[in-house]
Design an enzyme around this catalytic site. Structure first.
Site, short mmCIF file in Angstrom:
data_model
loop_
_atom_site.label_atom_id
_atom_site.label_comp_id
_atom_site.label_asym_id
_atom_site.label_seq_id
_atom_site.Cartn_x
_atom_site.Cartn_y
_atom_site.Cartn_z
N GLY A 140 0.68 -1.19 -0.05
CA GLY A 140 -0.01 -0.14 0.28
C GLY A 140 0.94 1.51 0.15
O GLY A 140 0.23 2.30 0.42
N GLU A 255 20.83 7.13 -5.42
CA GLU A 255 20.16 5.74 -6.23
C GLU A 255 19.60 5.67 -7.34
O GLU A 255 20.31 5.11 -8.20
CB GLU A 255 18.98 4.68 -5.27
CG GLU A 255 18.75 4.15 -5.63
CD GLU A 255 17.12 3.20 -4.60
OE1 GLU A 255 17.35 3.92 -4.02
OE2 GLU A 255 16.64 2.37 -5.17
#
Ligand SMILES: Cc1cc2nc3c(=O)[nH]c(=O)nc-3n(C[C@H](O)[C@H](O)[C@H](O)COP(=O)(O)OP(=O)(O)OC[C@H]3O[C@@H](n4cnc5c(N)ncnc54)[C@H](O)[C@@H]3O)c2cc1C
Length: 390
Positions: A140, A255
């Site tokens: 979620g 990243e």
């Protein structure tokens, strides 16, 4: 003679790619060609690498290149990580998940770990005994990380962790997982903490399915479940609870840069193999490269790739100097991964029907490219971050 992905663009070597970085690139390329490429098809079919390959990568200096030597690494910088990232894509073994282990997971421990934590985990990450993963996403909560529900409750000198994660890279192999948890759900982002779970040392940890993906088949991507997993409070990263969101925000630019690095290296590989292909393939009595459409397409792609390479090199230079801002890192992730998608698609087209056949590397590269626009923060989220600084 085949075209080399490393030199297809002819962009001069940046200052950060000095002698030791170039040597590492050559060493990584040789290792990947000798040890990984011959078995890559096997890993693609199995949808997972074996631990042996990780150990060999460790023995050959491909793990924790930017971690200081005192913690078992090679003492390099992100430039060294970039050499490895680029070698992976140039050799064409994109599913080998060592880049995430090296330039995402290990830095969390290096930057936020205590001396004891660094000594405990980093040397074993450098040998491949510990394989790292970062577990942020939940069923979620993906883009909206503040919606993370995984709960870590203090219980004496332990945390009890409950929750589930999904889409976790290296999720089947990982035995050291940095888990994004809520230590104080009432405080939203300020109640978020990163806690390390060494999976071999806990009860209640379970791996779900190795998810069936469209691309990057050889990289295991997994669901993870935490049912009352007890870890010592000393596994918290940082000196106090509630620092997780800030830690994520500080580390995500690297990243994003890494995704940009993968993108530009894959683009170079795609151009190199496509140039070779269109020189060989004949139609209407001439080589496919002799059609003006082919020349114009490749001229356009090479131009855009050159712009991308110069931009990536500049981002790395800034990052190594400590000055890459989150907004520019987001630009690198979004723009280079978009370009990767475009280049792969055009290169498949120039291969004709063979481009859709798995025995041609461009087919796999086209599938593998798609997720680059989704993970590491979707490209829409990158635009939000860039827009914030306008
Ligand atoms: C192969 C793979 C590997 C992954 N590896 C990892 C990993 O190692 N660790 C980890 O934690 N996660 C990992 N992920 C998860 C990845 O980071 C998420 O999938 C990604 O952040 C998007 O989240 P979501 O899938 O929930 O999409 P959603 O957040 O549901 O987004 C759906 C769509 O809505 C758009 N959207 C959402 N919010 C906004 C907004 N505010 N404005 C405009 N558009 C918006 C998105 O851009 C997207 O197009 C991986 C995913 C994949 C597919």
């Amino acid at each position: 003679m085949t075209t080399s992905p490393a030199s297809v663009l002819g962009v001069p070597q940046p200052a950060w790619a000095g002698e030791d970085v170039a040597m590492l690139y050559d060493m990584a390329t040789k290792f990947l060609e000798a040890e990984i490429a011959p078995r890559y098809e096997e890993f693609e079919k199995a949808e997972i690498f074996d631990r042996e390959s990780w150990k060999k990568a460790g023995e050959n200096g491909l793990l924790c290149a930017s971690i200081p030597e005192e913690y078992g690494g090679s003492g390099g910088t992100y430039a060294h990580e970039s050499a490895i990232i680029e070698a992976i894509s140039h050799v064409g073994v994109d599913g080998f998940g060592i880049a995430l282990h090296n330039s995402i997971v290990a830095p969390y421990i290096l930057h936020y770990g205590s001396e004891e934590q660094k000594k405990k985990w980093l040397p074993r990450m450098a040998t491949g005994e510990l394989i790292g993963a970062i577990a942020m996403t939940e069923p979620g909560a993906g883009s909206d990380l503040q919606g993370v529900k995984t709960r870590a409750e203090k219980d004496g000198n332990h945390y009890r962790i409950n929750g589930s994660k999904t889409f976790i890279t290296n999720g089947q192999l990982a035995n050291l997982i940095v888990v994004v948890t809520k230590t104080d759900p009432a405080r939203g982002a300020k109640g978020t903490s990163l806690i390390v779970v060494e999976t071999d040392e806990v009860d209640g940890f379970r791996r779900g399915r190795n998810l069936d993906k469209v691309g990057l088949k050889s990289n295991d991507t997994s669901e993870l479940f935490f049912d009352d997993v007890r870890v010592p409070t000393s596994n918290l990263l940082g000196t106090e609870e509630g620092q997780g969101f800030v830690q994520l925000m500080q580390q995500l630019p690297q990243e994003r840069l890494q995704i940009g690095g993968t993108a530009i290296a894959a683009i170079e590989k795609a151009l190199a193999i496509t140039i070779d292909y269109v020189k060989e393939r004949r139609a209407f009595g001439k080589a496919v490269i002799d059609f003006q459409n082919t020349q114009f397409k490749l001229a356009e792609l090479k131009t855009e790739a050159t712009v991308g390479r110069v931009f990536y090199n500049d981002c790395v230079a800034r990052h190594v100097a400590g000055g890459l801002d989150p907004s520019t890192a987001s630009m690198a992730k979004y723009w280079l991964s978009d370009l990767q998608g475009k280049v792969m698609d055009e290169c498949v087209q120039l291969h004709g029907g063979y481009g859709f056949m798995n025995e041609y590397p461009i087919a796999r590269m086209w599938r593998d490219a798609r997720v680059q626009r989704i993970y590491g923060g979707t490209n829409e989220i990158m635009k939000l971050l860039i827009a914030r600084g306008l």
